[in-house]
Design an enzyme around this catalytic site. Structure first.
Site, mmCIF file in Angstrom:
data_model
loop_
_atom_site.group_PDB
_atom_site.id
_atom_site.type_symbol
_atom_site.label_atom_id
_atom_site.label_comp_id
_atom_site.label_asym_id
_atom_site.label_seq_id
_atom_site.Cartn_x
_atom_site.Cartn_y
_atom_site.Cartn_z
ATOM 1 N N ASP A 156 0.797 -1.229 0.000
ATOM 2 C CA ASP A 156 0.000 0.000 0.000
ATOM 3 C C ASP A 156 0.822 1.269 0.000
ATOM 4 O O ASP A 156 0.309 2.345 -0.292
ATOM 5 C CB ASP A 156 -0.816 0.037 1.301
ATOM 6 C CG ASP A 156 -2.104 -0.737 1.176
ATOM 7 O OD1 ASP A 156 -2.617 -0.835 0.067
ATOM 8 O OD2 ASP A 156 -2.577 -1.226 2.225
HETATM 9 C C1 GLC Z 1 -1.612 -3.881 5.460
HETATM 10 C C2 GLC Z 1 -2.835 -3.898 4.581
HETATM 11 C C3 GLC Z 1 -2.627 -4.818 3.391
HETATM 12 C C4 GLC Z 1 -1.359 -4.494 2.661
HETATM 13 C C5 GLC Z 1 -0.174 -4.496 3.620
HETATM 14 C C6 GLC Z 1 1.120 -4.064 2.959
HETATM 15 O O1 GLC Z 1 -1.462 -5.113 6.088
HETATM 16 O O2 GLC Z 1 -3.961 -4.318 5.303
HETATM 17 O O3 GLC Z 1 -3.710 -4.725 2.511
HETATM 18 O O4 GLC Z 1 -1.179 -5.438 1.639
HETATM 19 O O5 GLC Z 1 -0.445 -3.614 4.699
HETATM 20 O O6 GLC Z 1 1.144 -2.722 2.625
#
Ligand code: GLC
Length: 822
Positions: free
Chosen positions: A496
């Site tokens: 993200d």
């Molecule tokens: C958090 C989010 C997930 C994402 C991860 C890496 O765990 O919930 O959707 O893939 O971060 O950024």
């Protein structure tokens, strides 16, 4: 050696906390999203009904110090020899030392047993399956040497149902909060609490099975001296009775004074408290049901039957007790919680504002929980498909109460054709195929599901079969590519926090696409659709070629290309020069030729592995760089910026098993097993009975510190890595593949697997001490060719497996992708 705070009790399927002063609160889950929440080791609970942001019940503020009152508690007034003492059997908020303390973290229940002032309290807290009430079954025993008189005082502090407003408006909220006594007849009462606007709707209630002497609903009166009285020593408990004040504003609490009367030496009395949310008319029924303690016991038994059934689908016995403890109890329990709660409510994720149930997260969560609870997984998969868009992409998250969906942090509007999260829609392909293999319910593929269209009434929305949904998901990625022909990144992919501007490309999306194509090829072949299988095979080969042409960096795969074609995750980058996921998924997708696969995973080991787990990337960015994104808001070593982001660790384990390197896969498994951190817990800090989302990496001064426990994709994927890839018991369309890839030191292991109505007792012998390679397999005493045990409809079947290094394996394991040539 640092201090420990508890131990595992596998016989009772509990973790036993023996010191309430854990480094941070250690929590457990009770109930479900429909009604339930988290409960900590000092009895504090954050409860909600249906939505933690919009229907919160208790005011539990994780940011306050651990010693503070949080949400719910219990006081005892103990009078012996004419002298009264107010004590906290759950340690907080009075904080007086307890003569004995244990908190048994159980399967959807918390049992706190303590001794103080010559009184023993055993309180079991749980939510009966499917009901909107939290029960506290409290047994009080006089263990002193003289008669004692005991008053039990449960206390709840309420939140406004709108959790954000509770903190945002300190006039409106208290002006709306109301409390009221409800007479239930037969000497029974409930203390109601509700914001004025809900007067005739759902209201919170606190009640008990015993007669109530008096109650308090106003915090100021309970604490006393204009709140210069404290939770530690509430002045109201100095008087004989509470004031029975029905608050019409203010900070509302629910406190009941329940006299148990005199207890002779050794005598026990039992009281049940009931905290719930229901319409006024339903309350009498809820309270009446639990007036009889036998009904409480029956409710607890039915909760335990659920867990017996859920856990019995997979039980193993291996030479590693910490592995068994996680695989048999704690990891599947965590999978269930993530499947229920997504990332909605935990000690760290408070379900307020813009966080719903994520498309990507929930798709992965179903894969961890579906063997034990396929019905819940199916319900969630249906909801996820219904927030997929007509073009095949998906909304990022939804809110289960309204089924409204949005795109979270990304300010884009996918419905206007803009790509937002480039990966979301692909995850559902993996989830649906896993569900079909688990259950054999192939008719699900023909079910009609609508596509999401904001504001459009459901009957008017376009619908298509589940199979069509999956095909559109693949088509979307195929047709949204960038300058190298690789899938576009969008606002972000699985990571993200890397938010590159413009039409950047994502290798993760390419690999996930490849993996989804492999799944679809297998599905189409099973369905007898050779034509479609061939199309997907071609798509797979095309993408594999593009990836291998532009993204191999010499010793590993790069992770992104910016819009103008610059790599990120390359040796050319001084920060973020290598990313774990670009290596593991290169293998999972079948894109990496064997030599590159081996090299890429070796690079992970050399550059990213630490004794506490594999880092997500490295080196960490050392300053805020908005054009790279959220990753640079963290200092080096934290979270996605060079932290040990646990979710990505099991993918490396799986990739290692696909290359046959069982020792390394198991080493990676062990180094993140939280049970193995029990003895250096002052460094780890978080619960040793579930996976946290992140551990600080070795660039950070607090290397080894865990955070964000419970709600992480780590649960689902580590469970999959352990059960389907290390132990290698993998459901396929036509049978159960047995393809272990274990540490060579193991002489064997046993698994009981229940699937599609039958049970398989699988005994694997490894006399030659190899990692992998089934050379012999017998089902019910008859040798079979290959390593796929056909499904039976019923009964118990004995499967004997021999591993060894006969040159040619009996068969190619079903899930191993064919590695493509460069
Ligand atoms: C958090 C989010 C997930 C994402 C991860 C890496 O765990 O919930 O959707 O893939 O971060 O950024």
């Amino acid at each position: 050696m640092s201090q420990t705070y508890g131990h595992f009790d596998d016989a009772t399927r509990e973790y036993v906390i023996t010191d309430p002063r854990t480094p941070v609160k250690w929590v457990n889950y009770i109930g479900s999203l429909a009604f339930g929440g988290i409960i900590d080791q000092t009895g504090g609970a954050l409860l909600c009904a249906g939505d933690p942001g919009l229907n919160r019940i208790t005011k539990y503020i994780p940011q306050l110090p651990a010693s503070d009152f949080k949400g719910t508690t219990l006081y005892l007034r103990v009078t012996r020899g004419g002298k009264s003492r107010i004590v906290s059997p759950f340690f907080t908020p009075c904080l007086d030392p307890l003569d004995h303390y244990e908190c048994r973290v159980g399967l959807s229940y918390q049992k706190i047993i303590s001794e103080i002032a010559g009184v023993r309290v055993a309180a079991t807290v749980f939510v009966p399956p499917g009901e909107p009430v939290e029960l506290r079954n409290i047994e009080v025993t006089n263990i002193g040497e003289s008669n004692v008189s005991v008053d039990v005082v449960p206390v709840v502090e309420y939140s406004h149902f709108d959790a954000l407003k509770q903190f945002a408006n300190a006039d409106w909220v208290p002006q709306t909060m109301m409390s009221e006594k409800l007479d239930l007849g037969g000497g029974q009462m409930a203390l109601l609490q509700y914001p004025f606007m809900r007067k005739d709707g759902e209201v919170n209630f606190l009640s008990t099975n015993l007669p109530v002497d008096s109650f308090e609903s106003d915090r100021k009166r309970f604490l006393g001296s204009n709140e210069y009285g404290s939770w530690r020593a509430p002045e109201a408990l100095l008087g004989e009775h509470l004031s029975c004040y029905e608050a019409r504003r203010g900070d509302n609490i629910g406190a009941l004074l329940i006299p148990l009367g005199t207890l002779a030496c050794g005598e026990s009395k039992r009281v049940v408290t009931i905290l719930g949310q229901a319409s006024r008319g339903e309350i009498v029924g809820h309270v009446g049901r639990y007036r009889d303690p036998a009904a409480v016991d029956a409710a607890f038994d039915s909760l335990m039957s659920f867990w017996d059934n859920y856990l019995s689908v997979f039980q193993c016995q291996t030479p590693d007790p910490a592995f068994d403890s996680m695989v048999n109890i704690h990891n599947p329990r965590q999978c269930y919680m993530t499947m229920n709660w997504s990332r909605y409510l935990s000690l760290y994720q408070l379900g307020i504002g813009t966080r719903g149930l994520g498309f990507r997260d929930s798709s992965q969560d179903t894969m961890g929980g579906m063997s034990g609870d396929p019905a819940t997984a199916l319900g969630l998969i249906r909801k996820l498909l219904s927030i997929q868009l007509r073009d095949g992409s998906a909304m990022h998250q939804f809110y289960p109460k309204t089924m409204h969906a949005d795109c979270g942090d990304a300010a884009e509007e996918p419905e206007k054709g803009k790509l937002v999260y480039g990966d979301d829609h692909l995850w559902i392909v993996l989830a649906v195929c896993a569900y079909l293999k688990e259950t054999g319910e192939m008719s699900f593929l023909n079910e009609q599901v609508t596509f999401y269209a904001a504001g459009m009434p459901l009957p008017e929305r376009e619908s298509a079969t589940v199979m069509e949904h999956l095909q559109r998901a693949l088509e979307y990625t195929k047709t949204h590519t960038g300058r190298n022909g690789l899938p576009l990144l969008g606002y972000a992919d699985w990571n993200d926090t890397v938010n590159l501007p413009g039409d950047a490309e994502s290798l993760f999306n390419a690999f996930l696409y490849g993996t989804a194509l492999l799944e679809m090829m297998e599905l189409c072949r099973h369905l007898g659709d050779g034509k479609l299988a061939a199309t997907y095979q071609t798509d797979h080969a095309i993408m594999a070629e593009r990836v291998n042409q532009v993204a191999w960096d010499g010793e590993w795969y790069v992770r992104y290309f910016t819009e103008d074609g610059q790599p990120l995750g390359s040796i050319k980058n001084s920060h973020g020069s290598i990313y774990t996921n670009a290596q593991s998924w290169a293998v999972l997708s079948g894109f990496a030729p064997r030599e590159r696969a081996l090299q890429a995973l070796d690079s992970v080991k050399d550059k990213l592995n630490t004794r506490f787990g594999i880092k997500l990337s490295g080196p960490g960015f050392n300053r805020y760089e908005p054009e790279i994104g959220g990753i640079t808001t963290y200092p080096p070593g934290a979270k996605e910026n060079g932290g040990i982001f646990l979710h990505s660790n099991p993918w490396v384990m799986i990739a290692e098993t696909m290359l046959g390197r069982g020792d390394r896969a198991f080493q990676y498994y062990c180094q993140i097993n939280p049970a193995k951190r029990n003895d250096d817990i002052d460094l780890f800090e978080v619960e040793p009975y579930c996976y946290p989302q992140n551990i600080l990496g070795d660039e950070h001064p607090q290397f080894g510190l865990g955070r964000n426990s419970w709600l992480s994709g780590t649960a689902s994927w580590t469970y999959q890595a352990a059960t389907r890839h290390i132990l290698g018991i993998r459901p396929g369309y036509d049978g159960l593949t047995v393809d272990p890839c274990i540490p060579s030191a193991w002489s064997g292991f046993e698994v009981k697997r229940r699937i599609r109505g039958a049970e398989y007792r699988i005994k694997v012998a490894n006399a030659e001490h190899v990692n992998a390679g089934v050379i012999q397999l017998a089902v019910d005493g008859r040798q079979i060719k290959g390593n796929v045990v056909p499904y039976f409809d019923s009964g118990t079947h004995i499967v004997e497996v021999l591993l060894g290094c006969r040159k040619v394996r009996q068969s190619q394991p079903a899930n191993t992708p064919e590695l493509s040539p460069v």
